[in-house]
Design an enzyme around this catalytic site. Structure first.
Site, PDB file in Angstrom:
ATOM      1  N   ASP A  12       0.851  -1.198   0.000  1.00 48.11           N
ATOM      2  CA  ASP A  12       0.000   0.000   0.000  1.00 48.11           C
ATOM      3  C   ASP A  12       0.884   1.244   0.000  1.00 48.11           C
ATOM      4  O   ASP A  12       0.460   2.332   0.366  1.00 48.11           O
ATOM      5  CB  ASP A  12      -0.910   0.015   1.241  1.00 48.11           C
ATOM      6  N   HIS A  17       3.990   6.489   0.380  1.00 53.60           N
ATOM      7  CA  HIS A  17       5.350   7.004   0.130  1.00 53.60           C
ATOM      8  C   HIS A  17       5.570   7.511  -1.283  1.00 53.60           C
ATOM      9  O   HIS A  17       6.565   8.184  -1.543  1.00 53.60           O
ATOM     10  CB  HIS A  17       6.396   5.917   0.407  1.00 53.60           C
ATOM     11  N   ASP A  21       9.641   4.605  -3.406  1.00 53.31           N
ATOM     12  CA  ASP A  21       9.838   3.220  -2.949  1.00 53.31           C
ATOM     13  C   ASP A  21      10.012   2.235  -4.104  1.00 53.31           C
ATOM     14  O   ASP A  21      10.363   1.092  -3.887  1.00 53.31           O
ATOM     15  CB  ASP A  21       8.628   2.753  -2.127  1.00 53.31           C
ATOM     16  N   TYR A 135       0.164   3.097  14.837  1.00 57.79           N
ATOM     17  CA  TYR A 135       1.473   3.719  14.862  1.00 57.79           C
ATOM     18  C   TYR A 135       1.400   4.991  15.708  1.00 57.79           C
ATOM     19  O   TYR A 135       0.793   5.983  15.283  1.00 57.79           O
ATOM     20  CB  TYR A 135       1.917   4.086  13.437  1.00 57.79           C
ATOM     21  N   LYS A 165      -1.183  -4.220  13.809  1.00 56.41           N
ATOM     22  CA  LYS A 165       0.138  -4.221  13.170  1.00 56.41           C
ATOM     23  C   LYS A 165       0.946  -3.085  13.785  1.00 56.41           C
ATOM     24  O   LYS A 165       0.499  -1.933  13.779  1.00 56.41           O
ATOM     25  CB  LYS A 165      -0.051  -4.019  11.673  1.00 56.41           C
ATOM     26  N   GLY A 191       7.573  -4.594   8.500  1.00 56.36           N
ATOM     27  CA  GLY A 191       8.967  -4.840   8.141  1.00 56.36           C
ATOM     28  C   GLY A 191       9.874  -3.625   8.236  1.00 56.36           C
ATOM     29  O   GLY A 191      11.026  -3.716   8.618  1.00 56.36           O
ATOM     30  N   GLY A 192       9.349  -2.460   7.850  1.00 56.19           N
ATOM     31  CA  GLY A 192      10.161  -1.250   7.838  1.00 56.19           C
ATOM     32  C   GLY A 192      10.959  -1.125   6.555  1.00 56.19           C
ATOM     33  O   GLY A 192      10.770  -1.877   5.605  1.00 56.19           O
ATOM     34  N   GLY A 218       6.590  -5.542   3.626  1.00 52.55           N
ATOM     35  CA  GLY A 218       6.419  -4.961   2.295  1.00 52.55           C
ATOM     36  C   GLY A 218       7.745  -4.796   1.602  1.00 52.55           C
ATOM     37  O   GLY A 218       8.236  -5.681   0.893  1.00 52.55           O
ATOM     38  N   ARG A 219       8.388  -3.636   1.854  1.00 55.22           N
ATOM     39  CA  ARG A 219       9.592  -3.268   1.119  1.00 55.22           C
ATOM     40  C   ARG A 219      10.698  -4.320   1.182  1.00 55.22           C
ATOM     41  O   ARG A 219      11.415  -4.531   0.208  1.00 55.22           O
ATOM     42  CB  ARG A 219      10.121  -1.923   1.642  1.00 55.22           C
TER      43      ARG A 219
END
Ligand code: FBP
Length: 253
Positions: A12, A17, A21, A135, A165, A191-192, A218-219
């Protein structure tokens, strides 16, 4: 949603971002949908627009989680994210679960809590699990401390999320406290930014040792040069309780 443990692929980031990314490969949603299937993820997380345009050919291959809200990183605003998709639309798109981000600590936390409450009510009326990205963010505090992360997990429990999450880079004991505070809400770790593979595996091990439900990465997958190798290794840690050394021997080096 799987009952025991879970490994989700998050994509997402286009809204959160923007293109910074992406590269020529992972900019294409089909590449990431294929990775979700080939990497045997339990679900892919996308915004409604990507689901509408790309999920058709993947319906029998990978469960879908629709992220209902999202914000850009443009400008310098108070952390706030409003829904851009309804539960009804997510159901029509074939979602098995929905996601929603809250930012505890933001000046606009009440707006997000109110919307989250309404979404949870409607989703649960349709037996749709809700995953809450929680967050802690706002002016003048360290969002990622153990106590703030535990607070964020607790807020998700109290709002009624099924899964929370969190972003956490601390140790097993700290994460155990986060998991404890989440109560019956299951905890997944984000994951970051992209790190080296060993580091991703070590963080996964810490998460599972602390009693987390799983990972939503993700990344670190779709920016990786070896995404399937890494996905396989993560699966062995999450589902087969393997050590980092064991999976490194099998998949890594
Ligand atoms: P990563 O595993 O790539 O960190 O993805 C997790 C995630 O929560 C995404 O679902 C989301 O797009 C992004 O991180 C938001 O990151 P941030 O709020 O830190 O910009």
């Amino acid at each position: 949603m799987p009952r025991g443990k879970a490994l989700f692929l998050a994509y997402d980031h286009g809204i959160e971002h923007g293109p910074k990314d992406f590269n020529l490969l992972n900019c294409n949603p089909r590449y990431v949908f294929d990775l979700a299937v080939d990497g045997k993820f339990d679900a892919i997380i996308v915004q409604a627009g990507l689901a509408e345009k790309y999920y058709e050919g993947y319906k029998d291959k990978i469960p879908l989680i629709i992220k209902l809200n999202g914000k850009t990183s443009l400008g310098n605003r108070e952390p706030y994210s409003a829904a851009n998709c309804s539960v009804r639309r997510a159901l029509k798109l074939g979602a098995s679960a929905v996601g929603y981000t809250i930012y505890p600590g933001s000046k606009r936390e009440e707006d997000m809590f109110r919307e989250a409450g309404m979404i949870i009510e409607e989703a649960h009326d349709h037996n749709l699990p809700v995953i809450m990205w929680s967050y802690p963010r706002g002016e003048g505090f360290d969002g990622k401390s153990t106590q703030n992360t535990a607070y964020a997990a607790r807020v998700a429990l109290e709002l009624g999320a099924d899964i929370v999450k969190v972003e956490y880079g601390g140790d097993v004991d700290g994460l155990k406290w986060v998991v404890k505070n989440a109560g019956k809400t299951r905890v997944m770790i984000a994951g970051g930014e992209k790190k080296n593979g060993d580091c991703v595996l070590e963080e996964a091990r810490v998460a599972m040792d602390a009693g987390a439900y799983g990972l939503a990465v993700g990344r670190n997958i779709w920016q990786s040069d070896h995404p399937l190798q890494l996905a396989n290794a993560l699966r062995k840690i999450v589902f087969n309780n393997k050590s980092v050394e064991e999976v490194k021997k099998e998949f890594w080096h």
